[in-house]
Write a protein that holds these residues in place. Structure first.
Motif, mmCIF file in Angstrom:
data_model
loop_
_atom_site.group_PDB
_atom_site.id
_atom_site.type_symbol
_atom_site.label_atom_id
_atom_site.label_comp_id
_atom_site.label_asym_id
_atom_site.label_seq_id
_atom_site.Cartn_x
_atom_site.Cartn_y
_atom_site.Cartn_z
ATOM 1 N N UNK A 74 0.852 -1.187 0.000
ATOM 2 C CA UNK A 74 0.000 0.000 0.000
ATOM 3 C C UNK A 74 0.887 1.237 0.000
ATOM 4 N N UNK A 75 0.527 2.194 -0.838
ATOM 5 C CA UNK A 75 1.271 3.460 -0.879
ATOM 6 C C UNK A 75 1.092 4.193 0.446
ATOM 7 N N UNK A 76 2.171 4.770 0.955
ATOM 8 C CA UNK A 76 2.102 5.496 2.220
ATOM 9 C C UNK A 76 2.348 6.984 1.982
ATOM 10 N N UNK A 77 1.263 7.762 2.019
ATOM 11 C CA UNK A 77 1.313 9.223 1.927
ATOM 12 C C UNK A 77 1.997 9.743 0.660
ATOM 13 N N UNK A 93 4.097 0.538 2.153
ATOM 14 C CA UNK A 93 4.064 -0.361 3.301
ATOM 15 C C UNK A 93 3.728 -1.740 2.760
ATOM 16 N N UNK A 94 4.480 -2.734 3.198
ATOM 17 C CA UNK A 94 4.201 -4.102 2.793
ATOM 18 C C UNK A 94 3.702 -4.889 3.988
ATOM 19 N N UNK A 151 -6.547 -3.966 -5.654
ATOM 20 C CA UNK A 151 -7.838 -3.726 -5.008
ATOM 21 C C UNK A 151 -7.989 -2.226 -4.785
ATOM 22 N N UNK A 152 -9.046 -1.625 -5.335
ATOM 23 C CA UNK A 152 -9.345 -0.210 -5.073
ATOM 24 C C UNK A 152 -10.197 -0.131 -3.813
ATOM 25 N N UNK A 208 -1.909 -3.294 -3.806
ATOM 26 C CA UNK A 208 -1.462 -4.307 -4.748
ATOM 27 C C UNK A 208 -1.307 -5.607 -3.977
ATOM 28 N N UNK A 209 -1.936 -6.663 -4.482
ATOM 29 C CA UNK A 209 -1.932 -7.958 -3.820
ATOM 30 C C UNK A 209 -1.040 -8.908 -4.617
ATOM 31 N N UNK A 210 -0.182 -9.608 -3.890
ATOM 32 C CA UNK A 210 0.705 -10.606 -4.491
ATOM 33 C C UNK A 210 0.431 -11.937 -3.810
#
Length: 189
Positions: free
Chosen positions: A40-43, A48-49, A162-163, A179-181
């Protein structure tokens, strides 16, 4: 003698075709040979993973008829883990995924579309945060075969995005998606 040769030929054909027939697999979470990871994008500055530590699922895989394959996965959202206890508490809260109210997310495939060279798109329904929406997973077959413990395994990898707004999850800053892996290894049942 002729009947014996014909019978042996039929048995050989049946065993060869058995290799390529559809088989059901349980995702190997007990051996930690599968993972659901997110980024996830952080700011707008970094990412962040994390991962979900607790999940289970099954899939049916037929290499000769890939479009007949199926996937079902259940994820315990309370097992979200970004390697930071305070952040995880916040991410699990009602401010974001509300794991206390929506403790399970599920994915059920509706269609598998072969793309060639072991690649495919898995279409399905994701239920998350009280919402069910269609998603597509870009997946790739890694390999299959016997394992050292007398079982038979098949493995895949996949990605999707995922939005958050699609699932009614609050967006913070520019972090509007995850983003899902996926790494999935199954044991044939």
């Amino acid at each position: 003698m002729k009947k014996h040769i014909i019978a042996m030929g039929l048995m050989a054909a049946a065993s060869v075709s058995g290799i390529a027939q559809a088989a059901d697999y349980a995702i190997d979470t007990k051996g930690a040979h599968a993972s659901i990871n997110f980024k996830v994008e952080h700011l707008g500055y970094s990412f962040i993973k994390g991962r979900f530590n607790t999940f289970d699922g099954t899939f049916s895989y037929d290499p000769q008829n890939l479009s007949a394959s199926k996937v079902q996965v259940n994820v315990d959202t309370t097992s979200l883990d970004s390697n930071h206890a305070e952040r995880d508490k916040h991410l699990r809260s009602a401010d974001f995924i509300d794991a206390g109210k929506y403790s399970t997310a599920t994915f059920t495939s509706t269609k598998v579309e072969p793309k060639g060279n072991g690649e495919m798109t898995i279409f399905g329904e994701l239920s998350l945060h009280g919402q069910t929406k269609p998603i597509a997973i870009d997946a790739k077959f890694i390999g299959e075969g016997e394992d050292p413990w007398g079982g038979y395994r098949a493995g895949f990898t996949g990605t999707t995005r995922i939005d958050f707004k699609d699932f009614g999850i609050q967006v913070m800053g520019s972090s509007s998606y995850a983003d899902i892996e996926l790494h999935v290894e199954g044991i044939r049942q």
